[in-house]
Scaffold this active site. Structure first.
Site, mmCIF file in Angstrom:
data_model
loop_
_atom_site.group_PDB
_atom_site.id
_atom_site.type_symbol
_atom_site.label_atom_id
_atom_site.label_comp_id
_atom_site.label_asym_id
_atom_site.label_seq_id
_atom_site.Cartn_x
_atom_site.Cartn_y
_atom_site.Cartn_z
ATOM 1 C CG ASP A 132 5.462 3.508 1.716
ATOM 2 O OD1 ASP A 132 5.554 4.120 2.800
ATOM 3 O OD2 ASP A 132 4.402 3.436 1.056
ATOM 4 C CE LYS A 145 -0.579 5.930 7.851
ATOM 5 N NZ LYS A 145 -0.344 5.261 6.580
ATOM 6 C CG PHE A 167 -1.793 1.243 1.285
ATOM 7 C CD1 PHE A 167 -2.969 1.293 0.552
ATOM 8 C CD2 PHE A 167 -1.444 2.358 2.041
ATOM 9 C CE1 PHE A 167 -3.786 2.418 0.561
ATOM 10 C CE2 PHE A 167 -2.261 3.486 2.064
ATOM 11 C CZ PHE A 167 -3.427 3.518 1.323
HETATM 12 C C1 LIG Z 1 -0.655 5.537 5.201
HETATM 13 C C2 LIG Z 1 0.303 5.056 4.177
HETATM 14 C C3 LIG Z 1 0.476 5.742 2.965
HETATM 15 C C4 LIG Z 1 -0.358 6.939 2.576
HETATM 16 O O1 LIG Z 1 -0.206 8.017 3.469
HETATM 17 P P1 LIG Z 1 -1.307 9.195 3.450
HETATM 18 O O2 LIG Z 1 -0.779 10.178 4.451
HETATM 19 O O3 LIG Z 1 -2.619 8.603 3.809
HETATM 20 O O4 LIG Z 1 -1.314 9.753 2.074
HETATM 21 C C5 LIG Z 1 1.416 5.250 2.077
HETATM 22 N N1 LIG Z 1 2.160 4.169 2.364
HETATM 23 C C6 LIG Z 1 2.023 3.494 3.520
HETATM 24 C C7 LIG Z 1 2.888 2.317 3.795
HETATM 25 C C8 LIG Z 1 1.075 3.904 4.455
HETATM 26 O O5 LIG Z 1 0.916 3.207 5.583
#
Ligand SMILES: *Cc1c(COP(=O)(O)O)cnc(C)c1O
Length: 390
Positions: A214, A243, A129
């Protein structure tokens, strides 16, 4: 009639009025133990005094100037993140998805800048994701993310999770980068073994392609290191974080080595709000806390205690919880019962958790969680498991 709030979320019937540390409180005084932490965002809990102070002090001084002028808080936070990581340079954003977009653009630009514009495709893993923009849903490639949104932007290839052979086979003359979460979050709290990340680093070097991490969910102290990949020693060329880095204030960042970022010159990328003074004040305050020498060891100690409690529950309630996975305070309960039932029953018991893919429930307490709160959380979860086990 459609809800005035676009109904893209199935929201739980909870209206929180305020937060204190690991606790959320509604107008009637009901308290929830927050082991979701805004999906790994509130790493320092709610209303942390240092963050409240940093934000209110900055709010009285200056909110926004645009990136046309120098922003001292931005220069300071970037220098500190560089100092604390593999990176040489940082681009600030307001969210995780924007940090990923910057990472994708940086990786493509790297190759065109180096005379290989044909290298623009990226390989990602099933279950990953990376956000909700068109590029990042195409990158993740999950059916539930892309369905109905028309032809996806091209340039993203997918291989099964953990399939080394498929990965090798997917690398071609057009490949620019491999993108991976060192611990998959939404996909079900699946850590990538350290030797796999090291192998991936070697594979990327062998083919002259970039390695993009990521760490939006797994980074920033969550696993007991500032960045999750530090457990493996395999550093990336480009990395997205978000985050936890703002502790609840919207903030993301794309970090890169000097070599990887060489093509990202003036005018190639930008953001109106990215790196604004408010976000930078909070970001620096978060880092002050996380860089305290006692902070990360305490995260690991808390993680050990929580994991032990969760393993105990899995042993006692095998019909509800099959097992525990994850790293540090990024833990997942692989469920035997439907994960949404576990989340709902835990909520009834006053404990907030977050579902994930692969029938997993995420346990992501604030990193400041105390031993007493871990024990309290475990008791509430036990009540939920007992209710489900019937
Ligand atoms: C939450 C998340 C995103 C997206 O972040 P947003 O601030 O919602 O755009 C992308 N990659 C990972 C692994 C995430 O947990």
């Amino acid at each position: 009639m459609i809800d005035p709030v676009l109904p893209t979320y199935a929201r739980a019937p909870i209206v929180v009025e305020r937060g204190e540390g690991c606790w959320l409180i509604d107008a009637e005084g009901r308290r929830w133990l927050d082991f979701g932490a805004g999906i790994a965002v509130n790493a320092l809990g709610h209303a942390h005094p240092a963050l409240v102070e940093a934000l209110s002090t900055q709010a009285a001084k200056l909110w926004h100037t645009s990136n046309l002028y120098r922003i001292p808080g931005q220069e300071r936070l970037a220098a500190r993140m560089v100092e604390a990581s593999f990176a040489d340079t940082v681009f600030f954003t307001n969210s995780g998805v924007e940090a990923m977009e910057c990472a994708i653009k940086t990786a493509r630009k790297f190759h065109s800048h180096n005379g290989a514009p044909e290298r623009w495709r990226m390989i990602a893993f099933e279950g990953s994701f990376h956000g909700r923009s068109l590029a990042t849903i195409a990158l993740a490639g999950q059916e539930k993310l892309v369905k109905g949104f028309g032809p996806m932007p091209d340039g993203f290839d997918h291989v099964p999770f953990g399939d080394h052979e498929a990965l090798r086979a997917a690398i071609g003359p057009e490949t620019a980068a491999v993108v991976i979460e060192p611990v998959q979050g939404e996909g079900g709290v699946r850590p990538i073994p350290a030797q796999c990340l090291r192998g991936l680093r070697d594979l990327c070097d062998e083919h002259g392609i970039l390695l993009v991490y990521d760490e939006i969910q797994c980074g920033y102290g969550r696993t007991g290191k500032l960045f999750a990949h530090e457990w493996s020693g395999a550093t990336p060329d480009v990395m997205a974080v978000a985050k936890a880095i703002g502790g609840g204030f919207p903030l993301g960042a794309c970090l890169a080595t000097e070599r990887a970022a060489a093509g990202m010159t003036a005018g190639t990328h930008g953001s109106t709000y990215g790196g604004n003074p408010l976000a930078m004040a909070v970001g620096n305050a978060v880092l002050d806390v996380m860089l305290d020498p006692g902070f990360l060891p305490r995260v690991s100690a808390a993680a050990g205690r929580l994991r032990q409690r969760l393993e105990g529950l899995a042993a006692r309630f095998p019909a509800v919880v099959e097992g525990v996975r994850g790293e540090g305070l990024m833990l997942g309960l692989k469920c035997a019962a439907p994960n949404t039932d576990v989340v709902a029953k835990a909520r009834d018991a006053g404990l907030l958790l977050v579902p994930a893919g692969d029938n997993v429930v995420r346990v992501l307490p604030p990193l400041i969680v105390t031993d007493a709160e871990i024990d309290e959380g475990a008791e509430r979860l036990e009540a939920a498991c007992a209710a489900l086990a019937g």
